[in-house]
Design a protein around this motif. Structure first.
Motif: not given
Length: 457
Positions: A229-236, A221-227, A256-259, A263-270
């Motif tokens: 996506q899940i975070i984006s759905e949660t915010i939605h 799995d691409n853990i970062e991509a999955i996380l 570490y992964v969430l941070w 840092k890479k702008n893959k998720i907002p500052n949730i």
């Protein structure tokens, strides 16, 4: 010295948890690991029984690592009369101390709650062990170094070797009269976010190897991509993402992964809340033992500053009442207890909630029930409807999969006289037995609980 060694399989034999292997020799009796059974009620009930051996005759306990299913029975062992040293690496003992104290606190709190609310069949409900008993046990701890042969008697010595999995974890090599007994403990994975790759044994006359994922390969799995996506759905959904997590390693990896994603702008500052007093203590172990992991101190501090660590039960309720979409990481990883139950009690019946399971879920645990799609879940003596979305990421597991396990054995230069498969459910054990026989043509045995094996040396 007698020409045989007696091996007592007191735990993690034909089951995943409760790791305990008593090695009896004419010079010393050595217990490898001393864990609690978790999961199915019939196994958990075994925790309350005394060991079927004379505990007074055990000289030493050697620990592979600090997880509850490897150290959680220690206070009961001491209660039954064990007075010897409990030996592990310094980080393993630091983790074991945190886990035993936390576990004792939970046992006492649950017994009190059960007595007040009268939902236990036992009157009175008793804690499995108390904080006082945990403290007494910790006084018998003794730290030893990696990669060093340490004598226990004239013909017996042992060595700890780095094993990934969690901070401090090792496999144990036991030399008895020139024969090498290798206990794998839990084997970590290559290319871990936080830990170096496990070392591999080079000689094993008798090999005891974990088989948790003996029948599985972790998905790539691409853990970062999955996380993300899940975070984006949660915010939605304007909901909450609850991640039940083991306090040791998994929680720090998630941080570490969430941070990194932020840092890479893959998720907002949730907002991210860690509600695990034990997890906070484990973070301190990372700080104390920087040579045992890959995190730089700069990254460690930046990661910690990015997360909100909850300090009190009052803050737990403030977090639940906070209307913002948020990520909540709380123990325990298999939903067997801990702070995560308070969040689930309030939020599992909300369709906007997502529960993300991020590790192995033992048979009989609430985590396994959720994974298998139950419509309701029982805790605190009541049933709660499950309307939340349940997701699972197996590739965050800290356990080696079948290929990793086979690779871990690949440097063994001799043909072991016997390979014992431990720490596995029956389907995993049998699949792994066939795979080892096909790959290496070694003799493989699957011991059962309370089996006793005599081997010639």
């Amino acid at each position: 010295m007698n020409n045989f060694v007696k091996i007592n399989f007191l735990g993690a034999a034909s089951v995943v948890t409760g790791s305990k292997f008593l090695i009896e020799t004419s010079e010393k009796n050595i217990l490898i690991d001393c864990g609690m059974f978790q999961g199915l009620k019939e196994l958990r009930t075994l925790n309350w029984s005394n060991l079927p051996v004379n505990v007074n005759t055990i000289d030493t306990v050697l620990l592979t690592h600090g997880h509850l299913d490897h150290v959680g029975y220690l206070p009961r062992l001491v209660k039954q009369g064990f007075i010897g040293k409990i030996i592990g690496t310094a980080p393993t003992l630091a983790i074991a101390e945190i886990i035993l104290k936390d576990s004792a606190k939970i046992h006492e709190e649950e017994a009190n709650k059960a007595n007040q609310e009268k939902y236990s069949k036992h009157n009175p409900a008793l804690p499995f062990y108390t904080k006082f008993e945990a403290e007494k046990t910790i006084r018998q701890f003794q730290a030893e170094l990696l990669n060093k042969w340490i004598p226990l008697s004239t013909n017996i010595s042992y060595r700890f070797q780095y094993n990934g999995h969690i901070i401090g974890a090792t496999f144990i090599e036991l030399d008895i009269n020139g024969k090498r007994f290798v206990f794998s403990g839990d084997i970590g994975r290559p290319n871990d976010y936080l830990l170096e790759n496990p070392k591999k044994p080079e000689w094993a006359d008798f090999l005891f190897i974990e088989s948790t994922y003996g029948n599985k390969l972790h998905p790539d799995d691409n853990i970062e991509a999955i996380l993300s996506q899940i975070i984006s759905e949660t915010i939605h959904k304007k909901g909450n993402l609850i991640i039940p997590s083991f306090a040791v390693e998994r929680l720090q990896t998630l941080m570490y992964v969430l941070w990194k994603l932020y840092k890479k702008n893959k998720i907002p500052n949730i907002p991210i809340f860690i509600d695990s007093p034990m997890g906070n203590n484990v973070l301190e172990v990372f700080k104390r033992f920087p040579k045992w992991h890959k995190l730089s101190m700069a990254d460690y501090h930046a990661m910690c500053n990015h997360i909100n660590c909850i300090q009190s039960y009052k803050e737990t309720w403030e977090t639940i009442d906070d209307k913002r979409s948020k990520i909540i990481i709380a123990g325990s990883g298999m939903v067997t207890g801990g702070r995560v139950l308070t969040y689930l009690q309030q939020l599992i019946d909300e369709p906007s909630t997502t529960v993300l399971l991020v590790g192995y879920q033992v048979e009989g645990t609430r985590g396994r029930q959720l994974q298998e799609g139950v419509h309701e879940i029982r805790f605190f003596g009541k049933y709660y409807p499950v309307k939340a979305t349940i997701k699972s990421i197996e590739s965050l597991s800290a356990h080696a999969d079948q290929n990793d396990l086979l690779d871990w054995m690949s440097n063994i230069k001799n043909i072991p006289e016997k390979v014992f498969l431990i720490h596995g459910e029956s389907t995993a054990l049998d699949a792994f037995r066939v795979k080892i026989e096909d790959t290496y043509n070694w003799q493989v045995t699957i011991p059962k609980l309370t089996d006793v094996e005599k081997v010639m040396i």
